[in-house]
Design an enzyme around this catalytic site. Sequence first.
Site, mmCIF file in Angstrom:
data_model
loop_
_atom_site.group_PDB
_atom_site.id
_atom_site.type_symbol
_atom_site.label_atom_id
_atom_site.label_comp_id
_atom_site.label_asym_id
_atom_site.label_seq_id
_atom_site.Cartn_x
_atom_site.Cartn_y
_atom_site.Cartn_z
ATOM 1 N N LYS A 1 -3.599 -11.936 7.966
ATOM 2 C CA LYS A 1 -2.756 -11.210 7.035
ATOM 3 C C LYS A 1 -3.465 -11.250 5.682
ATOM 4 O O LYS A 1 -3.475 -12.269 4.995
ATOM 5 C CB LYS A 1 -1.363 -11.834 6.937
ATOM 6 C CG LYS A 1 -0.423 -10.992 6.091
ATOM 7 C CD LYS A 1 1.008 -11.470 6.204
ATOM 8 C CE LYS A 1 1.985 -10.513 5.567
ATOM 9 N NZ LYS A 1 1.743 -10.244 4.167
ATOM 10 N N ARG B 1 1.410 2.249 -0.731
ATOM 11 C CA ARG B 1 2.600 2.261 0.085
ATOM 12 C C ARG B 1 3.821 2.767 -0.691
ATOM 13 O O ARG B 1 4.678 3.434 -0.130
ATOM 14 C CB ARG B 1 2.871 0.847 0.612
ATOM 15 C CG ARG B 1 4.082 0.808 1.500
ATOM 16 C CD ARG B 1 4.185 -0.484 2.255
ATOM 17 N NE ARG B 1 4.689 -1.545 1.417
ATOM 18 C CZ ARG B 1 5.181 -2.689 1.886
ATOM 19 N NH1 ARG B 1 5.182 -2.913 3.186
ATOM 20 N NH2 ARG B 1 5.623 -3.608 1.078
ATOM 21 N N GLU C 1 -5.735 -2.824 4.128
ATOM 22 C CA GLU C 1 -5.516 -3.578 2.899
ATOM 23 C C GLU C 1 -6.753 -3.522 2.011
ATOM 24 O O GLU C 1 -7.859 -3.769 2.469
ATOM 25 C CB GLU C 1 -5.235 -5.028 3.307
ATOM 26 C CG GLU C 1 -4.576 -5.854 2.269
ATOM 27 C CD GLU C 1 -3.040 -5.784 2.330
ATOM 28 O OE1 GLU C 1 -2.491 -4.919 3.057
ATOM 29 O OE2 GLU C 1 -2.417 -6.605 1.654
ATOM 30 N N TYR D 1 9.594 -15.999 -4.270
ATOM 31 C CA TYR D 1 10.205 -14.714 -3.943
ATOM 32 C C TYR D 1 10.751 -14.752 -2.512
ATOM 33 O O TYR D 1 11.885 -14.360 -2.244
ATOM 34 C CB TYR D 1 9.179 -13.581 -4.113
ATOM 35 C CG TYR D 1 9.773 -12.212 -3.849
ATOM 36 C CD1 TYR D 1 9.758 -11.675 -2.563
ATOM 37 C CD2 TYR D 1 10.375 -11.476 -4.866
ATOM 38 C CE1 TYR D 1 10.331 -10.443 -2.292
ATOM 39 C CE2 TYR D 1 10.947 -10.243 -4.613
ATOM 40 C CZ TYR D 1 10.927 -9.730 -3.333
ATOM 41 O OH TYR D 1 11.491 -8.512 -3.065
HETATM 42 S S1 IVH Z 1 0.664 -4.433 9.944
HETATM 43 C C1 IVH Z 1 4.137 -1.655 10.852
HETATM 44 N N1 IVH Z 1 -1.371 -6.075 9.700
HETATM 45 O O1 IVH Z 1 1.331 -7.167 4.975
HETATM 46 C C2 IVH Z 1 3.257 -2.801 10.543
HETATM 47 N N2 IVH Z 1 -0.027 -5.690 7.781
HETATM 48 O O2 IVH Z 1 4.589 -6.359 5.371
HETATM 49 C C3 IVH Z 1 2.503 -2.580 9.310
HETATM 50 N N3 IVH Z 1 -0.823 -6.862 5.777
HETATM 51 O O3 IVH Z 1 2.002 -4.896 2.863
HETATM 52 C C4 IVH Z 1 1.782 -3.747 8.775
HETATM 53 N N4 IVH Z 1 -2.557 -7.826 6.710
HETATM 54 O O4 IVH Z 1 -0.300 -4.451 3.694
HETATM 55 C C5 IVH Z 1 -0.328 -5.497 9.073
HETATM 56 N N5 IVH Z 1 -3.245 -7.469 9.647
HETATM 57 C C6 IVH Z 1 -2.195 -6.881 9.027
HETATM 58 C C7 IVH Z 1 -1.933 -7.100 7.666
HETATM 59 C C8 IVH Z 1 -0.827 -6.485 7.077
HETATM 60 C C9 IVH Z 1 -1.881 -7.665 5.582
HETATM 61 C C10 IVH Z 1 0.144 -6.505 4.725
HETATM 62 C C11 IVH Z 1 0.494 -5.063 4.653
HETATM 63 C C12 IVH Z 1 1.920 -5.035 4.231
HETATM 64 C C13 IVH Z 1 2.414 -6.387 4.582
HETATM 65 C C14 IVH Z 1 3.328 -6.291 5.764
#
Ligand code: IVH
Length: 701
Positions: A122, A143, A194, A37
């Site tokens: 992440k 989301r 998450e 993807y």
């Molecule tokens: S910050 C404005 N921190 O990754 C910033 N996202 O595209 C918001 N995710 O679906 C995201 N671990 O659910 C952030 N430590 C982390 C994260 C995280 C996983 C996911 C999040 C989102 C995607 C970001």
Amino acid sequence: MSSNDAARRAAELRALLQQHAHRYYVLDAPEIPDAEYDRLFQELQALEAAHPALLTPDSPTQRVLGQVLAGFMPVRHAVPMLSIRTETDISAAGAEAFDARVRRELALAADAPPVEYAAELKFDGLAVNLRYEHGVLVQAATRGDGETGEDVTQNIRTIGQVPLRLFARAQATAGEGAGPGVDRPPAVLEVRGEVYLRRDDFERMNERQREKGEKTFVNPRNAAAGAVRQLDPAIAAQRPLSFFAYGLGEVQGWDRPPTHSATLDALSAFGVPVCADRAVVQGAAGLVAFHAEMGAKRDALPFDIDGVVYKVNALELQERLGFVTREPRWAVAHKYPAQEQTTRLNGIEIQVGRTGKLTPVAKLEPVFVGGTTVSNATLHNLFELRRKGVRVGDTVIVRRAGDVIPEVVARVPAIRPAYVPNFRMPRACPVCGSAVLRERGGIDHRCTGGLFCAAQRKQALLHFAGRRAVDIEGLGDKLVDQLVDGGLIRTLPELYTLGIAKVSALERMADKSAANLVAALQKSKHTTLARFLYGLGIRHVGEATAKDLARHFGSIDRVMDASVEQLLEVNDVGPVVAQSIRSFFDQAHNREVVEQLRAAGIHWPEHEGEADTRPKPLSGRTLVLTGTLPALSRDEAKALIEAAGGKVAGSVSKKTDYVVAGTEAGSKLDKARELGITVLDEAGLHALLGAAAASDEEAAP
Ligand code: IVH
């Protein structure tokens, strides 16, 4: 590429991305791995960058994908839930590129000090927004498309780790800037994070599905996302979900800390789970080091991550940097090699295990996945293979995460060669030719050859020689292959007839290695009854059961002669296990193996069991270990508990006396809280052992 070709390709990519995004976000049933993807997404981004005229406002690159599933109430987010940019270069250069961009956008001079970053993992799950009003969880939403999500409050409430009410006095531990004297919780506090499934919880869930002959989940993320978006909260509650917070949404009536890291500290003090694997680092060098450190740790983590996230730590700088369309300029995701990839299935072979179980193994076009090149992956059993509908020649998705054996999780729907016969289990064992049978109503096919089958013999030898059994150092699979295939060993006891001459005659065997093996064989003769019993490889007798049997009976003769009723008196031995032990020793050739091993000189301290029947301080107590303890490894904690007479169990039940929890403790901790079982940390365990030891001394004459 001509601009006509570019336009055609861009349209094609948009259609593809839209279709796959729908399967991923809305249906929770992706057909292609994330890496694929990402590749399509990046191709479109590159095309649009080269041909700006092609850019349309509805391009997937311009918005957050996903939509509301019929059945959930839509929730409009007070603050949009955005996405983050993914750094395309997964090498260290990716971290450097981000830091360089941040410095440029902040217009920092070359000699200005390094920028401070909050670096975190992440998590690979599903993003949710938890809304607390005056400390009470009032709403949880997915989301969705970033503007509007789905109301999943009922399902999120079933996650034990998510506090239904925030702890008061967060500022006590929140450190600098948590706001002066906020005794009352904020009027509004939206926590973003998450929802995920731990790998062990995921494996257990799939194991159960497999036992029932039902459909398994492709990976922990899909299983978690499916559970959160399950319309029936009772089903969601059966999935052992976990949660980590990583940010905020709307905030009212709270003086939020001036940095991202302090914000997470404050959330943690509010009782919200925050992952401990995070760091505040300086400049590109700090980011590179964090990326490397977590990359090395990735396989050992109890949950899946697909990368790390870097965030500019100071809120003031975050505000200066701002956003571009769908992403903040102050944050970036830096990925690791994908844990899922597509490749071609070249063939299916059968592997015969120690208990005769036939496992179909996929022979793959070698593919780099989860950090290594994989060319074999398990297909588990015939039923699962059929359900997934895989046939030789198909393109399949391979998953390799952590220490788990690589597996084929799905087939990529595609045109397949005109005729491919469906896979069938052989009726005769491919190794020894014995009949293959499946128990009535069972899932597994088994070779009936027993130790006549070279494959089972090899596995039996490896099991007996294993570290947890009699521990014959240096006896690995290559050597066992040579010994069995060369006809040197037909039975377990024949292992001990190997002398230096026989061993050094083997191909590629240096004199030194031969001498080492013979010495290791000698050493292994001096063992314990529990190790010996475990080493015999009796079906359903794992290490813990072997220890219980040794402790209870104290001698091999008493175990061999025990009736099913007597066996049932042993801690944790149920009818299936008791019957399996009885049947094993009812077979004359198995008793003979025991006699021959004894004749070869295998021995263990006498009265091993009796010594253990003397009541010990933790006798009769069952403890469960979960999470990572600060100082003790799992094996060390287990050894301490067992030395004090306690038993370590794998799962929490009403019979559990204590749960010892470290960091990243998951569903077991929730279960313990649910059942009101005493939870100890490492210090608590030492206190318990100390108290036990003290009362032991008092009791001594
Ligand atoms: S910050 C404005 N921190 O990754 C910033 N996202 O595209 C918001 N995710 O679906 C995201 N671990 O659910 C952030 N430590 C982390 C994260 C995280 C996983 C996911 C999040 C989102 C995607 C970001």
